[in-house]
Design a protein around this motif. Sequence first.
Motif, PDB file in Angstrom:
ATOM      1  N   ALA A 116       0.844  -1.200   0.000  1.00 41.23           N
ATOM      2  CA  ALA A 116       0.000   0.000   0.000  1.00 41.23           C
ATOM      3  C   ALA A 116       0.876   1.246   0.000  1.00 41.23           C
ATOM      4  CB  ALA A 116      -0.922  -0.003   1.218  1.00 41.23           C
ATOM      5  N   GLY A 117       1.912   1.230   0.833  1.00 42.63           N
ATOM      6  CA  GLY A 117       2.821   2.373   0.899  1.00 42.63           C
ATOM      7  C   GLY A 117       3.635   2.547  -0.369  1.00 42.63           C
ATOM      8  N   ILE A 118       4.138   1.432  -0.920  1.00 41.64           N
ATOM      9  CA  ILE A 118       4.947   1.483  -2.141  1.00 41.64           C
ATOM     10  C   ILE A 118       4.132   2.043  -3.307  1.00 41.64           C
ATOM     11  CG2 ILE A 118       6.067   0.051  -3.904  1.00 41.64           C
ATOM     12  CD1 ILE A 118       7.021  -1.767  -1.623  1.00 41.64           C
ATOM     13  N   SER A 119       2.856   1.699  -3.349  1.00 42.01           N
ATOM     14  CA  SER A 119       2.019   2.123  -4.477  1.00 42.01           C
ATOM     15  C   SER A 119       1.543   3.561  -4.381  1.00 42.01           C
ATOM     16  CB  SER A 119       0.803   1.195  -4.602  1.00 42.01           C
ATOM     17  OG  SER A 119      -0.017   1.277  -3.453  1.00 42.01           O
ATOM     18  N   ARG A 120       1.682   4.187  -3.210  1.00 53.29           N
ATOM     19  CA  ARG A 120       1.158   5.542  -3.033  1.00 53.29           C
ATOM     20  C   ARG A 120       1.736   6.577  -3.994  1.00 53.29           C
ATOM     21  NH1 ARG A 120      -3.671   5.415  -0.338  1.00 53.29           N
ATOM     22  NH2 ARG A 120      -3.473   4.115   1.525  1.00 53.29           N
ATOM     23  N   PRO A 121       3.060   6.614  -4.208  1.00 52.47           N
ATOM     24  CA  PRO A 121       3.566   7.611  -5.166  1.00 52.47           C
ATOM     25  C   PRO A 121       2.964   7.441  -6.559  1.00 52.47           C
ATOM     26  CG  PRO A 121       5.355   6.696  -3.869  1.00 52.47           C
ATOM     27  CD  PRO A 121       4.159   5.859  -3.577  1.00 52.47           C
ATOM     28  N   PHE A 122       2.736   6.176  -6.954  1.00 51.81           N
ATOM     29  CA  PHE A 122       2.135   5.913  -8.263  1.00 51.81           C
ATOM     30  C   PHE A 122       0.667   6.326  -8.278  1.00 51.81           C
ATOM     31  CE2 PHE A 122       5.639   2.917  -7.793  1.00 51.81           C
ATOM     32  CZ  PHE A 122       6.319   3.074  -8.985  1.00 51.81           C
ATOM     33  N   SER A 123      -0.067   5.957  -7.225  1.00 50.15           N
ATOM     34  CA  SER A 123      -1.491   6.299  -7.199  1.00 50.15           C
ATOM     35  C   SER A 123      -1.694   7.803  -7.086  1.00 50.15           C
ATOM     36  CB  SER A 123      -2.193   5.579  -6.039  1.00 50.15           C
ATOM     37  OG  SER A 123      -1.720   6.023  -4.785  1.00 50.15           O
ATOM     38  N   GLY A 124      -0.784   8.483  -6.355  1.00 49.56           N
ATOM     39  CA  GLY A 124      -0.881   9.940  -6.252  1.00 49.56           C
ATOM     40  C   GLY A 124      -0.671  10.610  -7.600  1.00 49.56           C
ATOM     41  N   LYS A 125       0.343  10.145  -8.328  1.00 50.68           N
ATOM     42  CA  LYS A 125       0.637  10.729  -9.649  1.00 50.68           C
ATOM     43  C   LYS A 125      -0.473  10.417 -10.647  1.00 50.68           C
ATOM     44  CE  LYS A 125       4.523  11.308 -12.832  1.00 50.68           C
ATOM     45  NZ  LYS A 125       5.937  10.947 -13.097  1.00 50.68           N
ATOM     46  N   LEU A 126      -0.962   9.173 -10.619  1.00 55.91           N
ATOM     47  CA  LEU A 126      -2.049   8.788 -11.522  1.00 55.91           C
ATOM     48  C   LEU A 126      -3.329   9.556 -11.193  1.00 55.91           C
ATOM     49  CD1 LEU A 126      -1.437   4.936 -11.594  1.00 55.91           C
ATOM     50  CD2 LEU A 126      -1.214   6.482 -13.540  1.00 55.91           C
ATOM     51  N   LYS A 174       6.754   6.672 -14.165  1.00 52.43           N
ATOM     52  CA  LYS A 174       8.129   7.054 -13.843  1.00 52.43           C
ATOM     53  C   LYS A 174       8.093   7.986 -12.634  1.00 52.43           C
ATOM     54  CE  LYS A 174       9.680   6.653 -18.656  1.00 52.43           C
ATOM     55  NZ  LYS A 174      10.192   7.385 -19.852  1.00 52.43           N
ATOM     56  N   ILE A 175       8.652   7.513 -11.546  1.00 53.13           N
ATOM     57  CA  ILE A 175       8.561   8.231 -10.280  1.00 53.13           C
ATOM     58  C   ILE A 175       9.897   8.882  -9.936  1.00 53.13           C
ATOM     59  CG2 ILE A 175       8.096   8.015  -7.809  1.00 53.13           C
ATOM     60  CD1 ILE A 175       5.649   7.645  -9.569  1.00 53.13           C
ATOM     61  N   SER A 176       9.860  10.185  -9.711  1.00 53.21           N
ATOM     62  CA  SER A 176      11.050  10.907  -9.260  1.00 53.21           C
ATOM     63  C   SER A 176      10.949  11.128  -7.754  1.00 53.21           C
ATOM     64  CB  SER A 176      11.156  12.254  -9.973  1.00 53.21           C
ATOM     65  OG  SER A 176      10.069  13.093  -9.613  1.00 53.21           O
ATOM     66  N   ARG A 177      11.992  11.667  -7.152  1.00 53.70           N
ATOM     67  CA  ARG A 177      11.985  11.907  -5.707  1.00 53.70           C
ATOM     68  C   ARG A 177      10.863  12.857  -5.299  1.00 53.70           C
ATOM     69  NH1 ARG A 177      17.938  13.724  -4.176  1.00 53.70           N
ATOM     70  NH2 ARG A 177      17.656  14.793  -6.185  1.00 53.70           N
ATOM     71  N   ILE A 188       7.420  11.176  -4.704  1.00 59.87           N
ATOM     72  CA  ILE A 188       7.236  10.250  -3.593  1.00 59.87           C
ATOM     73  C   ILE A 188       6.677  10.954  -2.367  1.00 59.87           C
ATOM     74  CG2 ILE A 188       8.431   8.668  -2.013  1.00 59.87           C
ATOM     75  CD1 ILE A 188      10.413   8.110  -4.278  1.00 59.87           C
ATOM     76  N   ILE A 189       7.279  12.063  -1.991  1.00 59.37           N
ATOM     77  CA  ILE A 189       6.884  12.767  -0.772  1.00 59.37           C
ATOM     78  C   ILE A 189       6.634  14.238  -1.070  1.00 59.37           C
ATOM     79  CG2 ILE A 189       7.651  13.525   1.521  1.00 59.37           C
ATOM     80  CD1 ILE A 189       7.008  10.598   1.488  1.00 59.37           C
ATOM     81  N   TYR A 201      -0.857   8.993   3.398  1.00 56.58           N
ATOM     82  CA  TYR A 201      -1.152   7.565   3.463  1.00 56.58           C
ATOM     83  C   TYR A 201       0.120   6.722   3.512  1.00 56.58           C
ATOM     84  CZ  TYR A 201      -6.212   7.881   2.969  1.00 56.58           C
ATOM     85  OH  TYR A 201      -7.549   8.114   3.189  1.00 56.58           O
ATOM     86  N   ILE A 202       1.198   7.181   2.888  1.00 58.19           N
ATOM     87  CA  ILE A 202       2.478   6.479   3.021  1.00 58.19           C
ATOM     88  C   ILE A 202       2.887   6.443   4.490  1.00 58.19           C
ATOM     89  CG2 ILE A 202       4.962   6.644   2.553  1.00 58.19           C
ATOM     90  CD1 ILE A 202       4.239   7.726  -0.230  1.00 58.19           C
TER      91      ILE A 202
END
Length: 392
Positions: A57-67, A199-202, A205-206, A336-337
């Motif tokens: 759930a935490g790993i997917s958050r940056p992707f779900s946030g960007k999407l 494609k996730i950059s720094r 993520i946060i 959520y992360i």
Amino acid sequence: MTENKSIYTLQFALLCLSSLLFSASFNMIIPELPNYLSQMGGAEHKGLIIALFTLTAGISRPFSGKLTDRWGRVPVMAIGSIVCFLCGFLYPILTTVSGFLLLRLIHGFSTGFKPTATSAYVADIIPRERWGEALGMHGLCFAIGGAVGPAIGSAIFQYYGINVMFYSSSLFALLSIVIVMNMKETLVKKEKLNLSMFKISRTDIIDIGVLPAGIVTFLSYSAFGAILTLIPDWSDHLHLSNKGIFFAAYTIASILIRFVSGKASDKYGRTRVIMVGLFIVGISLFLIGQGDSFNKLMLGASIYGIGTGILSPAINAWTIDLGKPNQRGRAVATMYISMEAGIGLGALFAGLYYQDIITRIPQVMYFNALFLGVAILYMFFWQGFRYRQKAD
């Protein structure tokens, strides 16, 4: 004009109903999972039941946030429910310890996607000055799912067996999918799905601006990971046939307080309400640790529900306050992360320390109460820092 306009539209009602069904879907299986894993010979891995779920759930958050910010709120919400739907059918098939743990890892993607997009959707359709109220009411519906889910799941297990419980979880998720797919998209500048979104950059993520909310969330939710991991065994120890009754008690209390707690953060300020919630949650953990009888445990559960019912909508609204309007998905994902990190690590360390020694459960609760004290101290320091900034 905005203040008097009702926020309880059909669109908002559908959103809340989809979240209720989604919450019920993944929560209804939780009370029976520790014993199910023990029967498969994996008792020593109980801490991973929640830890693996929150890891993905935490790993997917940056992707779900960007999407959420680029592809749209609706498809990201749908992905979360679809994962729940599929996992419910796979649990009866993968019946080894390794297969079960793999599914817990996959199942975590569900909460990595749907709640992120849902919070952004609420902020899209509700005026800013009523975010606390709206998020409180939405959280109430999510909490209802969290209350009825475990109770229904345990009842189904007792009468029809574990597999029917898993299939019922899929049914609830399917109903959530049907509702979500018939909702209107609220993202104005929606893009077509493309590889660049993955494609996730720094910076994806946060969201640094919402870190204060993230820190408080992390500290306050480690206890929830411990509760999810240990309360089923604590219920067994007290000879409670329905392991979902603790979760029902705390969620009912959370539901009742949410009728006023969301509005309170709009009226009195996020930070004041958050500190009240933190204090009550801390007290409840001491009571749960003392819960060596049914009545004491239910008292602790109810006060825990009151505390989280005050805390949750205020933190959610505070997160959106601190974030940027065009990056709400990333802001919510950051919170959520932090939540998943708190729940996951809380569950992992609780399981590692517990080792099926029942007398250690109160010690875990007392230790987690200390984190609530640290969170309160952090809020005092943060407020002081902000006041000094304004003065300068």
